[in-house]
Design a protein around this motif. Structure first.
Motif, PDB file in Angstrom:
ATOM      1  N   SER A 162     -23.125 -10.748  12.445  1.00  0.00           N
ATOM      2  CA  SER A 162     -23.557 -11.255  11.149  1.00  0.00           C
ATOM      3  C   SER A 162     -22.421 -11.205  10.136  1.00  0.00           C
ATOM      4  CB  SER A 162     -24.754 -10.445  10.643  1.00  0.00           C
ATOM      5  OG  SER A 162     -25.882 -10.661  11.472  1.00  0.00           O
ATOM      6  N   ALA A 163     -21.623 -10.133  10.171  1.00  0.00           N
ATOM      7  CA  ALA A 163     -20.466 -10.046   9.277  1.00  0.00           C
ATOM      8  C   ALA A 163     -19.461 -11.142   9.597  1.00  0.00           C
ATOM      9  CB  ALA A 163     -19.813  -8.674   9.407  1.00  0.00           C
ATOM     10  N   GLN A 164     -19.277 -11.427  10.884  1.00  0.00           N
ATOM     11  CA  GLN A 164     -18.370 -12.497  11.298  1.00  0.00           C
ATOM     12  C   GLN A 164     -18.883 -13.851  10.824  1.00  0.00           C
ATOM     13  OE1 GLN A 164     -16.553 -12.526  15.386  1.00  0.00           O
ATOM     14  NE2 GLN A 164     -17.839 -14.317  15.664  1.00  0.00           N
ATOM     15  N   ASP A 165     -20.187 -14.089  10.985  1.00  0.00           N
ATOM     16  CA  ASP A 165     -20.790 -15.356  10.549  1.00  0.00           C
ATOM     17  C   ASP A 165     -20.733 -15.497   9.038  1.00  0.00           C
ATOM     18  OD1 ASP A 165     -21.326 -15.884  13.179  1.00  0.00           O
ATOM     19  OD2 ASP A 165     -23.442 -15.298  13.093  1.00  0.00           O
ATOM     20  N   PHE A 166     -20.906 -14.387   8.325  1.00  0.00           N
ATOM     21  CA  PHE A 166     -20.830 -14.409   6.865  1.00  0.00           C
ATOM     22  C   PHE A 166     -19.455 -14.876   6.409  1.00  0.00           C
ATOM     23  CE2 PHE A 166     -19.524 -12.128   3.000  1.00  0.00           C
ATOM     24  CZ  PHE A 166     -20.476 -12.591   2.095  1.00  0.00           C
ATOM     25  N   GLY A 167     -18.418 -14.335   7.052  1.00  0.00           N
ATOM     26  CA  GLY A 167     -17.066 -14.742   6.699  1.00  0.00           C
ATOM     27  C   GLY A 167     -16.815 -16.207   7.002  1.00  0.00           C
ATOM     28  N   ALA A 168     -17.303 -16.676   8.167  1.00  0.00           N
ATOM     29  CA  ALA A 168     -17.116 -18.079   8.525  1.00  0.00           C
ATOM     30  C   ALA A 168     -17.831 -18.995   7.533  1.00  0.00           C
ATOM     31  CB  ALA A 168     -17.641 -18.320   9.943  1.00  0.00           C
ATOM     32  N   GLU A 169     -19.044 -18.616   7.125  1.00  0.00           N
ATOM     33  CA  GLU A 169     -19.798 -19.432   6.173  1.00  0.00           C
ATOM     34  C   GLU A 169     -19.135 -19.437   4.803  1.00  0.00           C
ATOM     35  OE1 GLU A 169     -24.312 -19.694   4.259  1.00  0.00           O
ATOM     36  OE2 GLU A 169     -23.850 -18.271   5.862  1.00  0.00           O
ATOM     37  N   TYR A 170     -18.643 -18.276   4.396  1.00  0.00           N
ATOM     38  CA  TYR A 170     -17.987 -18.166   3.090  1.00  0.00           C
ATOM     39  C   TYR A 170     -16.766 -19.075   3.009  1.00  0.00           C
ATOM     40  CZ  TYR A 170     -15.349 -16.141  -0.776  1.00  0.00           C
ATOM     41  OH  TYR A 170     -14.631 -15.964  -1.927  1.00  0.00           O
ATOM     42  N   PHE A 171     -15.888 -18.988   4.017  1.00  0.00           N
ATOM     43  CA  PHE A 171     -14.681 -19.802   3.988  1.00  0.00           C
ATOM     44  C   PHE A 171     -14.985 -21.256   4.318  1.00  0.00           C
ATOM     45  CE2 PHE A 171     -12.833 -15.559   4.530  1.00  0.00           C
ATOM     46  CZ  PHE A 171     -11.933 -15.590   3.475  1.00  0.00           C
TER      47      PHE A 171
ATOM     48  N   PHE B  23     -17.324  -6.557   2.658  1.00  0.00           N
ATOM     49  CA  PHE B  23     -17.167  -7.372   3.860  1.00  0.00           C
ATOM     50  C   PHE B  23     -16.093  -6.811   4.797  1.00  0.00           C
ATOM     51  CE2 PHE B  23     -14.839 -11.095   5.698  1.00  0.00           C
ATOM     52  CZ  PHE B  23     -15.773 -11.428   6.651  1.00  0.00           C
ATOM     53  N   ILE B  24     -14.901  -6.544   4.249  1.00  0.00           N
ATOM     54  CA  ILE B  24     -13.794  -6.063   5.075  1.00  0.00           C
ATOM     55  C   ILE B  24     -14.124  -4.707   5.689  1.00  0.00           C
ATOM     56  CG2 ILE B  24     -11.371  -5.387   5.089  1.00  0.00           C
ATOM     57  CD1 ILE B  24     -11.841  -8.382   4.788  1.00  0.00           C
ATOM     58  N   GLU B  25     -14.680  -3.806   4.868  1.00  0.00           N
ATOM     59  CA  GLU B  25     -15.012  -2.472   5.352  1.00  0.00           C
ATOM     60  C   GLU B  25     -16.058  -2.531   6.457  1.00  0.00           C
ATOM     61  OE1 GLU B  25     -14.798  -3.392   2.285  1.00  0.00           O
ATOM     62  OE2 GLU B  25     -13.236  -2.133   1.369  1.00  0.00           O
ATOM     63  N   THR B  26     -17.045  -3.412   6.273  1.00  0.00           N
ATOM     64  CA  THR B  26     -18.096  -3.551   7.286  1.00  0.00           C
ATOM     65  C   THR B  26     -17.523  -4.050   8.610  1.00  0.00           C
ATOM     66  OG1 THR B  26     -19.797  -3.983   5.630  1.00  0.00           O
ATOM     67  CG2 THR B  26     -20.262  -4.712   7.871  1.00  0.00           C
ATOM     68  N   ARG B  27     -16.667  -5.066   8.537  1.00  0.00           N
ATOM     69  CA  ARG B  27     -16.091  -5.612   9.763  1.00  0.00           C
ATOM     70  C   ARG B  27     -15.218  -4.578  10.469  1.00  0.00           C
ATOM     71  NH1 ARG B  27     -14.210 -11.483  10.696  1.00  0.00           N
ATOM     72  NH2 ARG B  27     -14.830 -10.654  12.727  1.00  0.00           N
ATOM     73  N   LYS B  28     -14.435  -3.829   9.696  1.00  0.00           N
ATOM     74  CA  LYS B  28     -13.572  -2.811  10.291  1.00  0.00           C
ATOM     75  C   LYS B  28     -14.402  -1.712  10.943  1.00  0.00           C
ATOM     76  CE  LYS B  28      -9.913   0.504   9.255  1.00  0.00           C
ATOM     77  NZ  LYS B  28      -9.052   1.113   8.207  1.00  0.00           N
ATOM     78  N   PHE B  29     -15.440  -1.256  10.256  1.00  0.00           N
ATOM     79  CA  PHE B  29     -16.275  -0.186  10.806  1.00  0.00           C
ATOM     80  C   PHE B  29     -16.978  -0.639  12.082  1.00  0.00           C
ATOM     81  CE2 PHE B  29     -20.397   1.992  11.170  1.00  0.00           C
ATOM     82  CZ  PHE B  29     -19.963   3.304  11.247  1.00  0.00           C
ATOM     83  N   GLN B  30     -17.512  -1.870  12.088  1.00  0.00           N
ATOM     84  CA  GLN B  30     -18.206  -2.362  13.275  1.00  0.00           C
ATOM     85  C   GLN B  30     -17.250  -2.569  14.446  1.00  0.00           C
ATOM     86  OE1 GLN B  30     -21.389  -1.429  11.875  1.00  0.00           O
ATOM     87  NE2 GLN B  30     -21.578  -2.551  13.801  1.00  0.00           N
ATOM     88  N   ALA B  31     -16.025  -2.977  14.144  1.00  0.00           N
ATOM     89  CA  ALA B  31     -15.025  -3.111  15.213  1.00  0.00           C
ATOM     90  C   ALA B  31     -14.749  -1.757  15.852  1.00  0.00           C
ATOM     91  CB  ALA B  31     -13.740  -3.726  14.665  1.00  0.00           C
ATOM     92  N   GLU B  32     -14.660  -0.715  15.019  1.00  0.00           N
ATOM     93  CA  GLU B  32     -14.445   0.640  15.551  1.00  0.00           C
ATOM     94  C   GLU B  32     -15.656   1.114  16.343  1.00  0.00           C
ATOM     95  OE1 GLU B  32     -13.575   2.773  12.019  1.00  0.00           O
ATOM     96  OE2 GLU B  32     -11.455   2.172  11.968  1.00  0.00           O
ATOM     97  N   GLU B  33     -16.853   0.740  15.908  1.00  0.00           N
ATOM     98  CA  GLU B  33     -18.069   1.081  16.648  1.00  0.00           C
ATOM     99  C   GLU B  33     -18.058   0.445  18.037  1.00  0.00           C
ATOM    100  OE1 GLU B  33     -21.547   2.763  15.546  1.00  0.00           O
ATOM    101  OE2 GLU B  33     -19.648   3.813  15.291  1.00  0.00           O
ATOM    102  N   ILE B  34     -17.608  -0.799  18.118  1.00  0.00           N
ATOM    103  CA  ILE B  34     -17.554  -1.496  19.405  1.00  0.00           C
ATOM    104  C   ILE B  34     -16.542  -0.803  20.326  1.00  0.00           C
ATOM    105  CG2 ILE B  34     -16.901  -3.666  20.534  1.00  0.00           C
ATOM    106  CD1 ILE B  34     -17.985  -5.099  18.011  1.00  0.00           C
ATOM    107  N   CYS B  35     -15.407  -0.394  19.774  1.00  0.00           N
ATOM    108  CA  CYS B  35     -14.426   0.350  20.570  1.00  0.00           C
ATOM    109  C   CYS B  35     -15.034   1.638  21.101  1.00  0.00           C
ATOM    110  CB  CYS B  35     -13.189   0.665  19.732  1.00  0.00           C
ATOM    111  SG  CYS B  35     -12.144  -0.760  19.387  1.00  0.00           S
ATOM    112  N   ARG B  36     -15.856   2.290  20.288  1.00  0.00           N
ATOM    113  CA  ARG B  36     -16.511   3.528  20.717  1.00  0.00           C
ATOM    114  C   ARG B  36     -17.491   3.241  21.857  1.00  0.00           C
ATOM    115  NH1 ARG B  36     -18.179   4.890  16.031  1.00  0.00           N
ATOM    116  NH2 ARG B  36     -16.289   6.049  15.531  1.00  0.00           N
TER     117      ARG B  36
END
Length: 372
Positions: free
Chosen positions: A160-169, A227-240
């Motif tokens: 959803s964070a990824q889609d939000f960024g795509a829609e915004y830009f 937005f940036i913080e959410t994407r970074k945190f979720q990326a770290e969650e996926i790595c975990r």
């Protein structure tokens, strides 16, 4: 692949859509490609010695040619990636009249249905038929479950964070809002204004407000949405989830040059080694006949993880040579170099003397101390 209900974040997450998340793809690729790049050897115990079993039928099958259409690298990368994503990676084992495996044919997870026939577990494979367990190579994840299914909500937030960024830009950075007029408008006038406002040219850069119109923003900016913080945190969650250090999938982290080696060691020990154990045990159980298992076994060359690190590799060889574990020719063989004369002698650190001379050397040192 199943179609699951929307996550709470409003994203559709299944095994296919999850791979569109860059961090998921990077983690799956890192695990599968790393294992596929390791050397996979087949050994034979000969008394106290161990030699390559290069004449055994399974040797070339797992190392060079698993089937007519794939290299060994592509095959193992495909099977392990399937296990990482879906929880299971499958390959049908074709055998000759003696019972030796001759080909490994990968099949997609969605084409395999586990059934029970007369209290026996069998596999029903689409367009193939019934496959008995001993003829199905299975590489499984933890509890044979897909991490994508287990962590749909985490991945849904990332998507959803990824889609939000795509829609915004996609809206040239302009947030959704309301145009209001001080005068009543006819439908035709409304359509003209809306079309002009949303058109490609008008939707970029500075906008000119029609006379008598006001614009009111009704949504929040990316900064306000963190937005940036959410994407970074979720990326770290996926790595975990996939047990991959963030630095190995090019995520910003606290990793420095000094602790990169520890990150790589952690990845090798806690991620790669468990996967190689799964593969080795399944090869030994399914591809090596029961009458050969006492002397024939498979083993990944984990030392290949150091191939890109010349300093670590040199230090490893130095330690092995100084302690008599490896000979010069054994080291040269690992580096694909020709043997040298006298290179089969094992040496130890004290003056690098031959092992068979160590007793005499020790005795001479003792006598020297007594006389001294």
């Amino acid at each position: 692949v199943g179609i699951y209900p929307l996550t709470k974040a409003g994203a559709t997450i299944n095994e296919n859509s999850a791979m569109a998340i860059s961090t998921v793809y990077a983690c799956v690729y890192k695990i599968a490609s790393t294992i596929a790049s390791l050397g996979l050897e087949v050994y034979e115990r000969d008394g106290e010695n161990v030699v390559q079993a290069n004449v055994h039928p399974v040797y070339n099958l797992v190392r060079t040619k698993p089937n007519e259409h794939q290299t060994a690298y592509e095959f193992w990368e495909t099977i392990v990636a399937s296990a990482v994503i879906y929880g299971m990676g499958y390959a049908i084992i074709e055998r000759d009249e003696r019972g030796y495996a001759t080909q490994l044919i990968p099949v997609h997870y969605s084409d395999v249905d586990l059934r029970s026939v007369k209290n026996e577990k069998v596999y029903s494979v689409k367009d193939v038929g019934i496959i008995r367990p001993e003829n199905m190579l299975e590489i499984c994840n933890l509890q044979r479950m897909s991490p994508i299914r287990l962590h749909r909500e985490n991945l849904g937030l990332a998507k959803s964070a990824q889609d939000f960024g795509a829609e915004y830009f996609g809206q040239s950075g302009q947030m959704t809002g309301v145009l209001s007029s001080e005068q009543p408008l006819k439908k035709e006038q409304m359509d003209v204004i809306q079309g002009s406002w949303n058109s490609g040219a008008a939707n970029a850069g500075t906008k000119l407000m029609p006379f008598g119109f006001k614009y009111q923003r009704i949504s929040i900016s990316p900064d306000e949405a963190q937005f940036i913080e959410t994407r970074k945190f979720q990326a770290e969650e996926i790595c975990r989830i996939f047990s991959v250090p963030p630095s190995l999938v090019q995520l910003p982290s606290q990793t420095t040059y000094n602790n990169t080696e520890q990150q790589n060691l952690m990845f090798a020990r806690h991620t790669i080694v468990p996967w190689t154990q799964r593969v080795e045990q399944e090869i030994d159980r399914k591809l090596i006949p029961s009458f050969d298992r006492l002397v024939i076994y498979s083993k990944f060359k984990l030392s290949d993880l150091q191939r890109g690190d010349s300093a670590a590799r040199a230090n490893y060889y130095t330690q092995m040579l100084q302690n008599g574990v490896l000979s010069i020719n054994e080291v040269r063989k690992e580096e694909e170099l020709n043997p040298v004369e006298g290179g089969d002698t094992h040496t130890v650190q004290i003056n690098q003397i031959a092992l068979d001379k160590l007793g005499a050397y020790s005795e001479s040192i003792s006598k020297s101390n007594e006389n001294g």
